[in-house]
Enzyme design. Sequence first.
Site, mmCIF file in Angstrom:
data_model
loop_
_atom_site.group_PDB
_atom_site.id
_atom_site.type_symbol
_atom_site.label_atom_id
_atom_site.label_comp_id
_atom_site.label_asym_id
_atom_site.label_seq_id
_atom_site.Cartn_x
_atom_site.Cartn_y
_atom_site.Cartn_z
ATOM 1 N N LYS A 24 0.838 -1.210 0.000
ATOM 2 C CA LYS A 24 0.000 0.000 0.000
ATOM 3 C C LYS A 24 0.872 1.258 0.000
ATOM 4 C CE LYS A 24 -2.218 -1.376 3.719
ATOM 5 N NZ LYS A 24 -1.577 -2.703 3.884
ATOM 6 N N ARG A 62 11.620 -5.605 4.871
ATOM 7 C CA ARG A 62 11.302 -4.174 4.722
ATOM 8 C C ARG A 62 12.286 -3.300 5.525
ATOM 9 N NH1 ARG A 62 5.292 -2.020 5.427
ATOM 10 N NH2 ARG A 62 5.374 -3.058 7.444
ATOM 11 N N ARG A 88 11.134 -1.391 10.778
ATOM 12 C CA ARG A 88 10.027 -0.841 11.561
ATOM 13 C C ARG A 88 9.910 -1.624 12.862
ATOM 14 N NH1 ARG A 88 4.667 0.254 7.929
ATOM 15 N NH2 ARG A 88 3.725 -0.841 9.689
ATOM 16 N N ARG A 116 -0.334 -8.524 13.925
ATOM 17 C CA ARG A 116 -0.965 -7.680 12.902
ATOM 18 C C ARG A 116 -1.753 -8.519 11.914
ATOM 19 N NH1 ARG A 116 4.130 -5.153 11.081
ATOM 20 N NH2 ARG A 116 3.031 -4.126 9.398
ATOM 21 N N ARG A 122 -9.915 0.363 9.052
ATOM 22 C CA ARG A 122 -9.232 -0.880 9.403
ATOM 23 C C ARG A 122 -10.206 -1.868 10.030
ATOM 24 N NH1 ARG A 122 -3.670 0.254 8.631
ATOM 25 N NH2 ARG A 122 -2.377 -1.204 9.782
HETATM 26 P P1 ADP Z 1 2.146 -1.900 3.216
HETATM 27 O O1 ADP Z 1 2.132 -0.394 3.212
HETATM 28 O O2 ADP Z 1 0.943 -2.492 2.523
HETATM 29 O O3 ADP Z 1 2.363 -2.498 4.569
HETATM 30 P P2 ADP Z 1 4.730 -1.594 1.864
HETATM 31 O O4 ADP Z 1 4.448 -0.691 0.715
HETATM 32 O O5 ADP Z 1 5.454 -1.011 3.037
HETATM 33 O O6 ADP Z 1 3.388 -2.364 2.325
HETATM 34 O O7 ADP Z 1 5.567 -2.826 1.277
HETATM 35 C C1 ADP Z 1 6.026 -3.883 2.145
HETATM 36 C C2 ADP Z 1 7.428 -4.328 1.688
HETATM 37 O O8 ADP Z 1 7.310 -4.980 0.416
HETATM 38 C C3 ADP Z 1 8.432 -3.191 1.483
HETATM 39 O O9 ADP Z 1 9.711 -3.664 1.882
HETATM 40 C C4 ADP Z 1 8.392 -2.925 -0.024
HETATM 41 O O10 ADP Z 1 9.640 -2.426 -0.516
HETATM 42 C C5 ADP Z 1 8.111 -4.318 -0.579
HETATM 43 N N1 ADP Z 1 7.290 -4.308 -1.794
HETATM 44 C C6 ADP Z 1 6.257 -3.481 -2.078
HETATM 45 N N2 ADP Z 1 5.712 -3.789 -3.270
HETATM 46 C C7 ADP Z 1 6.429 -4.860 -3.742
HETATM 47 C C8 ADP Z 1 6.356 -5.659 -4.937
HETATM 48 N N3 ADP Z 1 5.437 -5.410 -5.894
HETATM 49 N N4 ADP Z 1 7.242 -6.686 -5.081
HETATM 50 C C9 ADP Z 1 8.154 -6.923 -4.114
HETATM 51 N N5 ADP Z 1 8.283 -6.224 -2.988
HETATM 52 C C10 ADP Z 1 7.428 -5.193 -2.789
HETATM 53 P P1 AMP Z 2 0.429 0.698 8.717
HETATM 54 O O1 AMP Z 2 1.512 1.687 8.398
HETATM 55 O O2 AMP Z 2 -0.820 0.924 7.930
HETATM 56 O O3 AMP Z 2 0.944 -0.718 8.625
HETATM 57 O O4 AMP Z 2 0.015 0.943 10.229
HETATM 58 C C1 AMP Z 2 0.955 0.794 11.291
HETATM 59 C C2 AMP Z 2 0.225 0.760 12.630
HETATM 60 O O5 AMP Z 2 -0.453 2.011 12.857
HETATM 61 C C3 AMP Z 2 -0.871 -0.300 12.767
HETATM 62 O O6 AMP Z 2 -0.384 -1.585 13.094
HETATM 63 C C4 AMP Z 2 -1.723 0.318 13.895
HETATM 64 O O7 AMP Z 2 -1.100 0.172 15.142
HETATM 65 C C5 AMP Z 2 -1.698 1.801 13.525
HETATM 66 N N1 AMP Z 2 -2.790 2.126 12.590
HETATM 67 C C6 AMP Z 2 -2.681 2.536 11.297
HETATM 68 N N2 AMP Z 2 -3.890 2.759 10.758
HETATM 69 C C7 AMP Z 2 -4.797 2.474 11.724
HETATM 70 C C8 AMP Z 2 -6.220 2.482 11.779
HETATM 71 N N3 AMP Z 2 -6.977 2.832 10.718
HETATM 72 N N4 AMP Z 2 -6.812 2.124 12.944
HETATM 73 C C9 AMP Z 2 -6.102 1.782 14.013
HETATM 74 N N5 AMP Z 2 -4.753 1.729 14.026
HETATM 75 C C10 AMP Z 2 -4.101 2.075 12.898
#
Ligand code: ADP
Ligand code: AMP
Length: 223
Positions: free
Chosen positions: A13, A127, A160, A171, A88
């Site tokens: 995302k 990541r 992270r 999660r 969420r």
């Molecule tokens: P989210 O926001 O949904 O948690 P991220 O955008 O942070 O996901 O992506 C999670 C991990 O996967 C990051 O390390 C990112 O660089 C990697 N990633 C994202 N898209 C792809 C893809 N299409 N193929 C491989 N790795 C990806």
């Molecule tokens: P994310 O970056 O979307 O993976 O979110 C990281 C963390 O932020 C989550 O695991 C929650 O602890 C908090 N968080 C993000 N969005 C929400 C939401 N809509 N409701 C509650 N907690 C959230």
Amino acid sequence: MRLVILGPPGAGKGTQTSRLASDLGIAHIATGDIFRTMRHQDSPLADRLRSYMDRGELVPDDLTNEIVAHRLEQPDAEKGFLLDGYPRNIDQAKVLDDELEAEGRPIEKAVRLMITGSEIIARLSGRLVCPVDGAVYHLQSNPPRVPGICDLDGTPLVQRPDDTEEAVMRRLEVYGKQTKPLYEWYAARGILDEVDAIGTPDEVYQRLAKVVGLYRNGAGGAA
Ligand code: ADP
Ligand code: AMP
């Protein structure tokens, strides 16, 4: 356009949505990013945020809803917005729907990023993020030019705090119980699209861009 992007943790995302919102010319509202900024403050609220987030728990709905409602009132959200990481759970979706419907600007589209369980683990375990600008990298699939250093500002990259094995498991559990029902919620309203999130980031972006109508006039293809 008023858009919600859904998907499990690690679906991509964050990787996709800044670019998508910028290409659509709409506000990018990512609750995870908002909380990651707030958690660095020196306050009791920041202590609470760190505690929820690092355990992989959701931040309480009241606080989350209030922050999003305030953000949606900002002028840049008037021309449209992309919500990333919110709602969420069903309670958040209800509050959001009520608010937006009362204002005559309901959500127009929800997109589900589809990814397998083993790919989620591979993505989250590799990541790396920049603690200053939030840029997201991956040890294998999207490495920085210099190992361990952010391409954009030279800051050392970190894992992270919620990408530890324990927090990831929690999660995923929270996602399965609370977030997955949202697919039904938006499908029932006839506004859900599914996008295959396996492939290179550019391949996924092309699919997403098509679904949200960015290439409607045959301009497709350009990344
Ligand atoms: P989210 O926001 O949904 O948690 P991220 O955008 O942070 O996901 O992506 C999670 C991990 O996967 C990051 O390390 C990112 O660089 C990697 N990633 C994202 N898209 C792809 C893809 N299409 N193929 C491989 N790795 C990806
Ligand atoms: P994310 O970056 O979307 O993976 O979110 C990281 C963390 O932020 C989550 O695991 C929650 O602890 C908090 N968080 C993000 N969005 C929400 C939401 N809509 N409701 C509650 N907690 C959230």
